[in-house]
Design a protein around this motif. Structure first.
Motif, PDB file in Angstrom:
ATOM      1  N   LEU A  62       0.832  -1.194   0.000  1.00  0.00           N
ATOM      2  CA  LEU A  62       0.000   0.000   0.000  1.00  0.00           C
ATOM      3  C   LEU A  62       0.867   1.244   0.000  1.00  0.00           C
ATOM      4  O   LEU A  62       1.858   1.324   0.726  1.00  0.00           O
ATOM      5  CB  LEU A  62      -0.933   0.017   1.213  1.00  0.00           C
ATOM      6  N   ALA A  63       0.466   2.204  -0.804  1.00  0.00           N
ATOM      7  CA  ALA A  63       1.166   3.485  -0.879  1.00  0.00           C
ATOM      8  C   ALA A  63       0.182   4.593  -0.534  1.00  0.00           C
ATOM      9  O   ALA A  63      -1.012   4.480  -0.819  1.00  0.00           O
ATOM     10  CB  ALA A  63       1.726   3.707  -2.278  1.00  0.00           C
ATOM     11  N   PRO A  64       0.654   5.663   0.087  1.00  0.00           N
ATOM     12  CA  PRO A  64      -0.263   6.753   0.434  1.00  0.00           C
ATOM     13  C   PRO A  64      -0.766   7.473  -0.803  1.00  0.00           C
ATOM     14  O   PRO A  64      -0.050   7.611  -1.799  1.00  0.00           O
ATOM     15  CB  PRO A  64       0.603   7.676   1.310  1.00  0.00           C
ATOM     16  N   TYR A  65      -2.012   7.925  -0.720  1.00  0.00           N
ATOM     17  CA  TYR A  65      -2.555   8.738  -1.803  1.00  0.00           C
ATOM     18  C   TYR A  65      -1.771  10.052  -1.868  1.00  0.00           C
ATOM     19  O   TYR A  65      -1.445  10.644  -0.844  1.00  0.00           O
ATOM     20  CB  TYR A  65      -4.031   9.042  -1.559  1.00  0.00           C
ATOM     21  N   SER A  66      -1.464  10.496  -3.062  1.00  0.00           N
ATOM     22  CA  SER A  66      -0.745  11.753  -3.245  1.00  0.00           C
ATOM     23  C   SER A  66      -1.239  12.417  -4.516  1.00  0.00           C
ATOM     24  O   SER A  66      -1.967  11.817  -5.315  1.00  0.00           O
ATOM     25  CB  SER A  66       0.768  11.516  -3.330  1.00  0.00           C
ATOM     26  N   THR A  67      -0.847  13.649  -4.708  1.00  0.00           N
ATOM     27  CA  THR A  67      -1.266  14.377  -5.905  1.00  0.00           C
ATOM     28  C   THR A  67      -0.695  13.745  -7.177  1.00  0.00           C
ATOM     29  O   THR A  67      -1.226  13.965  -8.265  1.00  0.00           O
ATOM     30  CB  THR A  67      -0.823  15.840  -5.824  1.00  0.00           C
ATOM     31  N   SER A  68       0.367  12.978  -7.040  1.00  0.00           N
ATOM     32  CA  SER A  68       0.966  12.337  -8.214  1.00  0.00           C
ATOM     33  C   SER A  68       0.416  10.935  -8.468  1.00  0.00           C
ATOM     34  O   SER A  68       0.763  10.305  -9.469  1.00  0.00           O
ATOM     35  CB  SER A  68       2.487  12.250  -8.036  1.00  0.00           C
ATOM     36  N   ALA A  69      -0.455  10.434  -7.582  1.00  0.00           N
ATOM     37  CA  ALA A  69      -0.933   9.055  -7.695  1.00  0.00           C
ATOM     38  C   ALA A  69      -1.713   8.819  -8.979  1.00  0.00           C
ATOM     39  O   ALA A  69      -1.636   7.743  -9.571  1.00  0.00           O
ATOM     40  CB  ALA A  69      -1.776   8.695  -6.485  1.00  0.00           C
ATOM     41  N   ILE A  70      -2.477   9.823  -9.417  1.00  0.00           N
ATOM     42  CA  ILE A  70      -3.277   9.665 -10.635  1.00  0.00           C
ATOM     43  C   ILE A  70      -2.364   9.433 -11.840  1.00  0.00           C
ATOM     44  O   ILE A  70      -2.557   8.510 -12.634  1.00  0.00           O
ATOM     45  CB  ILE A  70      -4.153  10.902 -10.853  1.00  0.00           C
ATOM     46  N   ARG A  71      -1.343  10.272 -11.958  1.00  0.00           N
ATOM     47  CA  ARG A  71      -0.410  10.121 -13.083  1.00  0.00           C
ATOM     48  C   ARG A  71       0.358   8.812 -12.968  1.00  0.00           C
ATOM     49  O   ARG A  71       0.592   8.125 -13.977  1.00  0.00           O
ATOM     50  CB  ARG A  71       0.560  11.304 -13.104  1.00  0.00           C
ATOM     51  N   GLU A  72       0.752   8.438 -11.758  1.00  0.00           N
ATOM     52  CA  GLU A  72       1.535   7.215 -11.575  1.00  0.00           C
ATOM     53  C   GLU A  72       0.704   5.969 -11.881  1.00  0.00           C
ATOM     54  O   GLU A  72       1.222   4.973 -12.380  1.00  0.00           O
ATOM     55  CB  GLU A  72       2.092   7.172 -10.159  1.00  0.00           C
ATOM     56  N   LEU A  73      -0.610   6.023 -11.590  1.00  0.00           N
ATOM     57  CA  LEU A  73      -1.471   4.910 -11.967  1.00  0.00           C
ATOM     58  C   LEU A  73      -1.572   4.824 -13.486  1.00  0.00           C
ATOM     59  O   LEU A  73      -1.487   3.738 -14.071  1.00  0.00           O
ATOM     60  CB  LEU A  73      -2.860   5.087 -11.349  1.00  0.00           C
ATOM     61  N   ALA A  74      -1.734   5.956 -14.136  1.00  0.00           N
ATOM     62  CA  ALA A  74      -1.810   5.977 -15.600  1.00  0.00           C
ATOM     63  C   ALA A  74      -0.514   5.479 -16.231  1.00  0.00           C
ATOM     64  O   ALA A  74      -0.525   4.880 -17.308  1.00  0.00           O
ATOM     65  CB  ALA A  74      -2.128   7.385 -16.085  1.00  0.00           C
ATOM     66  N   ASP A  75       0.605   5.710 -15.558  1.00  0.00           N
ATOM     67  CA  ASP A  75       1.909   5.288 -16.078  1.00  0.00           C
ATOM     68  C   ASP A  75       2.255   3.850 -15.706  1.00  0.00           C
ATOM     69  O   ASP A  75       3.319   3.351 -16.085  1.00  0.00           O
ATOM     70  CB  ASP A  75       3.012   6.210 -15.543  1.00  0.00           C
ATOM     71  N   GLY A  76       1.376   3.176 -14.946  1.00  0.00           N
ATOM     72  CA  GLY A  76       1.634   1.792 -14.595  1.00  0.00           C
ATOM     73  C   GLY A  76       2.390   1.595 -13.303  1.00  0.00           C
ATOM     74  O   GLY A  76       2.784   0.467 -12.989  1.00  0.00           O
TER      75      GLY A  76
END
Length: 236
Positions: A62-76
């Motif tokens: 598990l990783a904390p939610y962050s403002t970059s999480a959306i982009r990181e999910l899109a990037d795999g």
């Protein structure tokens, strides 16, 4: 930029050329990464029990939610993301997880609950959980301000896991979605009441990469996360 989009494009090309590998939970030693706010902590034990009953060698990170999480999910970078249902991105697909009412928590026997009202809520001091990723007023204070209600916040903590121990030994009130408290109410002998004014429930969704979300292993993991939120202990 090209540097940001190139890894995603290469991954999409690989998936087009190569069919997804079969996934067998019983033999897999794969690691699944889930980004989520820390208030889902009460649901994690149920999630892990469910996963390891089928896949004893699978690891969940598990990783904390962050403002970059959306982009990181899109990037795999992550396999899934738990976030507010209002989130929108053309790179992501979502599955509703449910909605949770907000409630006010305090130690058992707190005097505010003897005559519970908006006046009691605004008169007694509050504890607030303010994750560092958030900026500005949260939904509670936004709605209170619209109604002309003011509260006094005497303490702020950065993590939901810190809230229950503080409430148990102080006279502070805490207003949070019910999903955030879980078993802590019984463990710390807390009491709770409905928020004494209209406050829209918290709606959460499980987000996945639009291109990778149908991969067999990810699909299996997403189903287990969704099941954890269906657990009665989630407070829905």
């Amino acid at each position: 930029t090209l540097a940001d989009t190139l890894p995603r494009l290469l991954s999409q090309v690989e998936r087009t050329i190569e069919p997804p590998e079969p996934f067998d939970p019983a033999t897999s030693s794969r690691t699944f990464l889930l980004a989520a706010p820390d208030f889902i902590a009460p649901l994690v034990p149920s999630l892990l029990r469910d996963i390891h009953a089928e896949a004893p060698a699978v690891q969940v990170e598990l990783a904390p939610y962050s403002t970059s999480a959306i982009r990181e999910l899109a990037d795999g970078r992550y396999d899934a993301l738990v976030a507010t249902a209002a989130l929108r991105s053309e790179d992501l697909r979502s599955t509703p997880l449910g909605s949770w009412p907000w409630a006010v928590y305090a130690r058992a026997g707190h005097p505010a609950f003897d005559d519970w009202s908006v006046t009691a809520w605004s008169t007694h001091p509050h504890l607030q959980v303010r994750p560092t990723v958030l900026r500005g007023k949260g939904p509670t204070d936004q709605m209170a301000a619209e109604l002309g209600i003011h509260r006094v916040v005497q303490a702020v903590v950065p993590h939901f896991s810190m809230a229950a121990p503080v409430l148990a030994q102080t006279d502070l009130l805490l207003t949070v979605p019910s999903v955030a408290m879980g078993d802590a109410v019984a463990a710390y002998d807390l009491d709770h009441r409905e928020v004494p004014f209209d406050l829209a429930p918290l709606e959460l969704s499980l987000f996945r990469n639009a291109a990778e979300g149908d991969e067999p292993g990810v699909r299996w993991f997403l189903e287990r996360v969704t099941a954890a939120f269906d657990d009665p202990r989630s407070g829905q």
